[in-house]
Scaffold this motif. Structure first.
Motif, mmCIF file in Angstrom:
data_model
loop_
_atom_site.group_PDB
_atom_site.id
_atom_site.type_symbol
_atom_site.label_atom_id
_atom_site.label_comp_id
_atom_site.label_asym_id
_atom_site.label_seq_id
_atom_site.Cartn_x
_atom_site.Cartn_y
_atom_site.Cartn_z
ATOM 1 N N PHE A 182 0.818 -1.208 0.000
ATOM 2 C CA PHE A 182 0.000 0.000 0.000
ATOM 3 C C PHE A 182 0.857 1.267 0.000
ATOM 4 O O PHE A 182 0.514 2.262 -0.626
ATOM 5 C CB PHE A 182 -0.926 -0.024 1.234
ATOM 6 C CG PHE A 182 -1.888 1.116 1.314
ATOM 7 C CD1 PHE A 182 -2.992 1.176 0.479
ATOM 8 C CD2 PHE A 182 -1.712 2.124 2.249
ATOM 9 C CE1 PHE A 182 -3.894 2.219 0.564
ATOM 10 C CE2 PHE A 182 -2.613 3.173 2.343
ATOM 11 C CZ PHE A 182 -3.708 3.221 1.503
ATOM 12 N N PHE A 183 1.988 1.207 0.698
ATOM 13 C CA PHE A 183 2.858 2.379 0.799
ATOM 14 C C PHE A 183 3.934 2.425 -0.287
ATOM 15 O O PHE A 183 4.835 3.251 -0.233
ATOM 16 C CB PHE A 183 3.501 2.445 2.179
ATOM 17 C CG PHE A 183 2.535 2.795 3.273
ATOM 18 C CD1 PHE A 183 1.501 3.694 3.077
ATOM 19 C CD2 PHE A 183 2.655 2.221 4.526
ATOM 20 C CE1 PHE A 183 0.614 4.020 4.092
ATOM 21 C CE2 PHE A 183 1.775 2.542 5.553
ATOM 22 C CZ PHE A 183 0.749 3.445 5.325
ATOM 23 N N GLY A 184 3.840 1.533 -1.275
ATOM 24 C CA GLY A 184 4.737 1.637 -2.421
ATOM 25 C C GLY A 184 5.938 0.714 -2.409
ATOM 26 O O GLY A 184 6.825 0.841 -3.254
ATOM 27 N N GLY A 185 5.975 -0.223 -1.464
ATOM 28 C CA GLY A 185 7.060 -1.198 -1.427
ATOM 29 C C GLY A 185 6.734 -2.395 -2.299
ATOM 30 O O GLY A 185 5.813 -2.339 -3.129
ATOM 31 N N PRO A 186 7.455 -3.483 -2.121
ATOM 32 C CA PRO A 186 7.204 -4.692 -2.912
ATOM 33 C C PRO A 186 5.762 -5.188 -2.759
ATOM 34 O O PRO A 186 5.142 -5.000 -1.715
ATOM 35 C CB PRO A 186 8.183 -5.708 -2.321
ATOM 36 C CG PRO A 186 9.227 -4.909 -1.635
ATOM 37 C CD PRO A 186 8.564 -3.646 -1.176
ATOM 38 N N SER A 187 5.237 -5.829 -3.787
ATOM 39 C CA SER A 187 3.836 -6.279 -3.807
ATOM 40 C C SER A 187 3.672 -7.603 -3.058
ATOM 41 O O SER A 187 3.144 -8.579 -3.597
ATOM 42 C CB SER A 187 3.339 -6.399 -5.245
ATOM 43 O OG SER A 187 4.151 -7.292 -5.976
ATOM 44 N N LEU A 188 4.103 -7.621 -1.808
ATOM 45 C CA LEU A 188 4.084 -8.849 -1.007
ATOM 46 C C LEU A 188 2.693 -9.451 -0.875
ATOM 47 O O LEU A 188 2.506 -10.658 -0.997
ATOM 48 C CB LEU A 188 4.649 -8.575 0.390
ATOM 49 C CG LEU A 188 6.070 -8.027 0.482
ATOM 50 C CD1 LEU A 188 6.442 -7.780 1.936
ATOM 51 C CD2 LEU A 188 7.058 -8.952 -0.196
ATOM 52 N N TYR A 189 1.706 -8.591 -0.595
ATOM 53 C CA TYR A 189 0.348 -9.088 -0.361
ATOM 54 C C TYR A 189 -0.218 -9.730 -1.631
ATOM 55 O O TYR A 189 -0.684 -10.866 -1.609
ATOM 56 C CB TYR A 189 -0.566 -7.971 0.140
ATOM 57 C CG TYR A 189 -1.889 -8.507 0.617
ATOM 58 C CD1 TYR A 189 -2.087 -8.821 1.952
ATOM 59 C CD2 TYR A 189 -2.932 -8.749 -0.272
ATOM 60 C CE1 TYR A 189 -3.285 -9.357 2.391
ATOM 61 C CE2 TYR A 189 -4.127 -9.284 0.155
ATOM 62 C CZ TYR A 189 -4.310 -9.582 1.483
ATOM 63 O OH TYR A 189 -5.489 -10.119 1.914
ATOM 64 N N SER A 190 -0.179 -8.990 -2.731
ATOM 65 C CA SER A 190 -0.738 -9.508 -3.985
ATOM 66 C C SER A 190 -0.011 -10.750 -4.462
ATOM 67 O O SER A 190 -0.627 -11.664 -5.011
ATOM 68 C CB SER A 190 -0.675 -8.438 -5.078
ATOM 69 O OG SER A 190 -1.581 -7.399 -4.795
#
Length: 129
Positions: free
Chosen positions: A57-65
């Motif tokens: 959400f804050f622009g880091g790696p897309s870990l959740y998705s």
């Protein structure tokens, strides 16, 4: 000269600070009378998902998705009675956690502003009964 950051993720200090934020946040949530009852006793999986989501959400790696697919956060929160009071309580706990991890006031305010929309978007009921 002040450093310019590309993302909120970078500005707050990346993974180490975000991990500390989640660890500071959830004890406040669990202790809150309006929020605590909504969460399971074993909060660790929730904390990990929150860490992964906020990273993305804050622009880091897309870990959740990468692990769970599209966040669809409103749909994922529908089984829980989210009232306007609970949204504000969540934001209050987050505000305290942001302060606890030492984010400077202007950045704390910016992060909270970014979270206000989603927090209130999850509201799905007017009363907590």
């Amino acid at each position: 000269m002040e450093r310019q950051y590309e993302t909120i993720y970078e500005a707050i200090g990346g993974a180490p600070v975000l991990r500390k934020l989640v660890e500071a946040f959830y004890p406040k949530v669990q202790a809150h009378p309006l929020l605590g009852p909504l969460f399971p006793d074993n909060i660790m999986p929730v904390m990990e998902k929150q860490y992964m989501f906020l990273t993305q959400f804050f622009g880091g790696p897309s870990l959740y998705s990468d692990q769970y697919g599209h966040p669809m956060m409103r749909a994922r929160h529908m089984p829980f009675p989210i009232t306007p009071e609970r949204a504000e309580a969540w934001l209050s706990c987050m505000s305290k956690a942001l302060e606890e991890v030492g984010l400077e006031p202007q950045l704390r305010q910016f992060v909270l502003e970014r979270l206000k929309g989603p927090a209130h978007h999850f509201v799905n009921t007017e009363n907590s009964n």
